[in-house]
Design a protein around this motif. Structure first.
Motif, short mmCIF file in Angstrom:
data_model
loop_
_atom_site.label_atom_id
_atom_site.label_comp_id
_atom_site.label_asym_id
_atom_site.label_seq_id
_atom_site.Cartn_x
_atom_site.Cartn_y
_atom_site.Cartn_z
N MET A 30 37.40 -30.94 3.79
CA MET A 30 36.46 -30.25 2.90
C MET A 30 35.03 -30.51 3.37
O MET A 30 34.78 -30.66 4.53
N SER A 31 34.10 -30.56 2.43
CA SER A 31 32.70 -30.70 2.78
C SER A 31 32.18 -29.43 3.47
O SER A 31 32.62 -28.34 3.14
N LEU A 32 31.27 -29.60 4.42
CA LEU A 32 30.61 -28.44 5.03
C LEU A 32 31.35 -28.04 6.31
O LEU A 32 31.52 -28.85 7.22
N VAL A 33 31.78 -26.79 6.38
CA VAL A 33 32.55 -26.32 7.54
C VAL A 33 31.89 -25.08 8.11
O VAL A 33 31.65 -24.11 7.38
N ALA A 34 31.58 -25.13 9.40
CA ALA A 34 31.04 -23.96 10.10
C ALA A 34 32.12 -23.43 11.03
O ALA A 34 32.75 -24.20 11.76
N ARG A 35 32.33 -22.13 10.97
CA ARG A 35 33.37 -21.52 11.80
C ARG A 35 32.80 -20.45 12.71
O ARG A 35 32.16 -19.52 12.23
N ALA A 57 30.74 -22.72 5.11
CA ALA A 57 31.29 -22.81 3.76
C ALA A 57 31.15 -24.24 3.25
O ALA A 57 31.29 -25.21 4.01
N LEU A 58 30.86 -24.36 1.96
CA LEU A 58 30.80 -25.67 1.31
C LEU A 58 32.00 -25.77 0.38
O LEU A 58 32.13 -24.96 -0.55
N ASP A 59 32.89 -26.71 0.64
CA ASP A 59 34.12 -26.86 -0.14
C ASP A 59 34.86 -25.53 -0.24
O ASP A 59 35.36 -25.15 -1.31
N GLY A 60 34.92 -24.81 0.85
CA GLY A 60 35.66 -23.56 0.89
C GLY A 60 34.90 -22.35 0.39
O GLY A 60 35.36 -21.22 0.52
N GLU A 61 33.71 -22.56 -0.17
CA GLU A 61 32.92 -21.45 -0.72
C GLU A 61 31.85 -21.05 0.30
O GLU A 61 31.04 -21.90 0.69
N PRO A 62 31.81 -19.78 0.72
CA PRO A 62 30.77 -19.38 1.68
C PRO A 62 29.38 -19.65 1.10
O PRO A 62 29.13 -19.35 -0.07
N ALA A 72 27.44 -17.05 -0.78
CA ALA A 72 27.88 -16.67 -2.13
C ALA A 72 27.39 -17.65 -3.19
O ALA A 72 27.54 -17.40 -4.38
N LEU A 73 26.81 -18.79 -2.77
CA LEU A 73 26.39 -19.80 -3.75
C LEU A 73 25.02 -19.44 -4.32
O LEU A 73 24.12 -19.04 -3.59
N PRO A 74 24.82 -19.59 -5.64
CA PRO A 74 23.46 -19.43 -6.19
C PRO A 74 22.54 -20.48 -5.57
O PRO A 74 22.98 -21.61 -5.32
N PRO A 75 21.27 -20.12 -5.32
CA PRO A 75 20.35 -21.04 -4.62
C PRO A 75 20.27 -22.42 -5.28
O PRO A 75 20.28 -23.44 -4.58
N LEU A 76 20.24 -22.46 -6.60
CA LEU A 76 20.09 -23.77 -7.26
C LEU A 76 21.32 -24.64 -7.08
O LEU A 76 21.22 -25.84 -6.86
N VAL A 77 22.49 -24.02 -7.16
CA VAL A 77 23.74 -24.78 -6.96
C VAL A 77 23.78 -25.33 -5.54
O VAL A 77 24.10 -26.50 -5.31
N ARG A 78 23.43 -24.47 -4.58
CA ARG A 78 23.40 -24.89 -3.19
C ARG A 78 22.45 -26.09 -3.02
O ARG A 78 22.77 -27.06 -2.34
#
Lengths: 286, 243
Positions: free
Chosen positions: B1-6, B60-65, B68-74
């Protein structure tokens, strides 16, 4: 006024209620709006020397208003033309320089400075060919004059709404003082917030210019001085700017009416005459 | 998990900087990125932070691109220390550092952090009056206030004297020990050898290498990365020694 006749006192009261009070109220709201717009522009451009007219608003408004005056239109029309000229300048600045606002505000700044220069040249052209008897009115508009500012309720409504809107953004504006990349990394949507600043500052400025011409110096000096005096956070800076800007313009207008009584001076002359020494004194502070 | 670049591809104009990069950032690791000027280190950090889009591929962070994350959550998970200066800031050091807490609601207790970065005595000074190194410490403290799970630092050693470089190292290591990840770009192979768990070499022409300092840091590899004559800058004998 002691010892005057009852009829004189009545006249004085009438003047106070119907002429002076609305004008003082309008002066305060205009000063508040200009200082607020200046504070927002300084944050938008990350530069404490930015001011409300940076994007050519006063030039656009001045050009159309002067054309209206040269054509002999009455004040309500001239005021409408001034408002339209402000919007024209803002639209042109946004269209010509706004595309990279998320990362770089320099193109917008350059577009605004170029527009201001262009409008300035056209204003000089109008002045040089306009009928001589219309020139004093034109000069008063270009320097700013509160004799026209008849709509105090409108100005006050605008001031309160703009202040509330700006305060709602205050925390975000604090972050926006950092580089765009850093601000974005902290979760601020940089481009939408900058456009909101642009729109809010532009609307405040356009409204004042349409009511009282291009009153100078308040929008630059008040927020700049407050920042120098330690008002760095927007939660305090924005209301303080509105208060101080309003107070300064009321003072300047009172002097403009009385210094060479019974004639009046354009209030812009007084804002600069009060503001320049104050600013120079601030510069000398350690 | 964590941060994954593909399969990341990064470009500057028509030049391909990085091609087909696969990178999984492990919790608890310090990753160093090395490469010549203009090789794409800062661009890569901005992409990993979700602040710039790659030409191809995704992060992707924890599988989430990230897109797609709101700026504050990111911003509650990923922090960036950019290189650009904070020239427009007129407030105090304390106010500057406190901005790192923007993604969160509560007011932070700054005192311990200011003390940790030796800024307590400077806290009420205007940021603009600080020296370059002091300002860099304020920027680091601001990032520490944000406390991101993924910390991305662009040349954090800039302007820091050796004592504060050691302080930065201790911070990076304690972050990693707490299960967070630290990524930093740097130009000092000795520092990279001593203090990074993994290294990423960017050659600036699309090629990249990922591995441990022991496997990647050889004189030949350094000359391949930076050009002839540069291996002399590296003191192989100091490898593994603390600063």
């Amino acid at each position: 006024m002691a010892g005057t006749l009852p009829a004189d006192r009545e006249l004085a009261q009438q003047i106070l209620a119907e002429l002076r009070a609305p004008r003082v109220a309008a002066a305060f709201a205009c000063g508040g709006l200009l200082a607020l717009a200046g504070a927002l522009m300084q944050t938008l451009f990350r530069n404490p020397l930015a001011e409300p007219y940076l994007l050519g608003v006063s030039g656009g408004a001045g050009l159309l208003a002067l054309l209206g005056m040269a054509a002999g239109l009455a004040w309500p029309w001239v005021s409408g033309l001034a408002f339209a000229g402000s919007l024209l300048a803002l639209t042109l600045a946004a269209a010509l320089g706004g595309r990279m606002l998320a990362r770089d505000h320099t193109p917008l700044l350059l577009a605004g400075v170029m527009l201001a220069a262009g409008f300035g040249a056209l204003i000089a052209l109008v002045l040089s060919v306009a009928p001589a008897e219309r020139l004093p009115g034109m000069l008063f508009f270009l320097m700013g004059d509160l004799a026209w500012a008849g709509n105090a309720p409108l100005l006050w409504t605008a001031l309160l709404l703009a202040l509330a809107a700006a305060l709602a953004l205050a925390r975000r504006l604090d972050v926006l003082q950092l580089s765009p990349l850093k601000a974005a990394s902290l979760g601020v949507a940089v481009a939408p917030t900058r456009w909101a600043l642009f729109g809010l500052a532009g609307a405040c400025t356009a409204l004042v210019v349409a009511q009282a011409g291009s009153i100078g110096f308040v929008g630059l000096m008040v927020p700049h001085a407050l920042r120098r005096l330690g008002f760095a956070g927007h939660r305090l800076l924005l209301p303080a700017a509105a208060l101080a800007g309003g107070s300064l313009l009321v003072l300047a207008d009172a002097l403009a009416r009385t210094v060479i009584e019974p004639r009046e001076l354009p209030v812009g002359v007084l804002t600069a005459l009060i503001g320049v020494p104050l600013m120079l004194w601030l510069l000398r502070r350690p | 998990m964590s941060l994954v670049a593909r399969q990341l591809a990064l470009r500057a104009g028509s030049r391909t900087l990085v091609d087909a990069l696969d990178l999984t950032l492990e919790p608890g690791e310090v990753l160093g990125i090395l490469g010549a000027n203009g090789a794409g280190k800062s661009t890569l950090l901005a992409v990993l932070a979700g602040l710039a889009l790659p030409v191809r591929g995704e992060v992707a962070l924890d599988g989430e691109p990230l897109a797609a994350l709101p700026p504050l959550v990111r911003a509650q998970h990923i922090g960036l220390l950019p290189q650009a200066d904070e020239g427009g800031f007129l407030g105090s050091v304390a106010a500057f550092v406190a901005l790192g807490h923007y993604p969160f609601d509560a007011t932070p207790d700054l005192a311990p952090l200011l003390a940790a970065w030796e800024l307590a005595d400077l806290a009420q000074r205007p940021l603009a009056t600080l020296s370059g190194g002091e300002r860099q410490r304020a920027r680091l403290a601001q990032l520490a206030v944000q406390r991101p799970r993924i910390a991305l630092l662009d040349e954090p050693l800039t302007h820091l004297d050796p004592a504060h470089q050691a302080r930065l190292l201790a911070w990076a290591r304690s972050e990693a020990d707490a299960g967070r990840s630290v990524v930093l770009t740097l130009h000092d192979p000795n520092w990279a050898a001593c203090h990074c768990d993994r290294l990423l070499f960017l050659h600036g022409d699309g090629r990249w290498q990922l591995g441990t300092p022991a496997t990647l840091l050889t004189p030949d590899a350094l000359e391949g990365l930076y050009g002839p004559g540069t291996a002399a800058l590296w003191r192989q004998g100091d490898r593994g020694q603390p600063v």
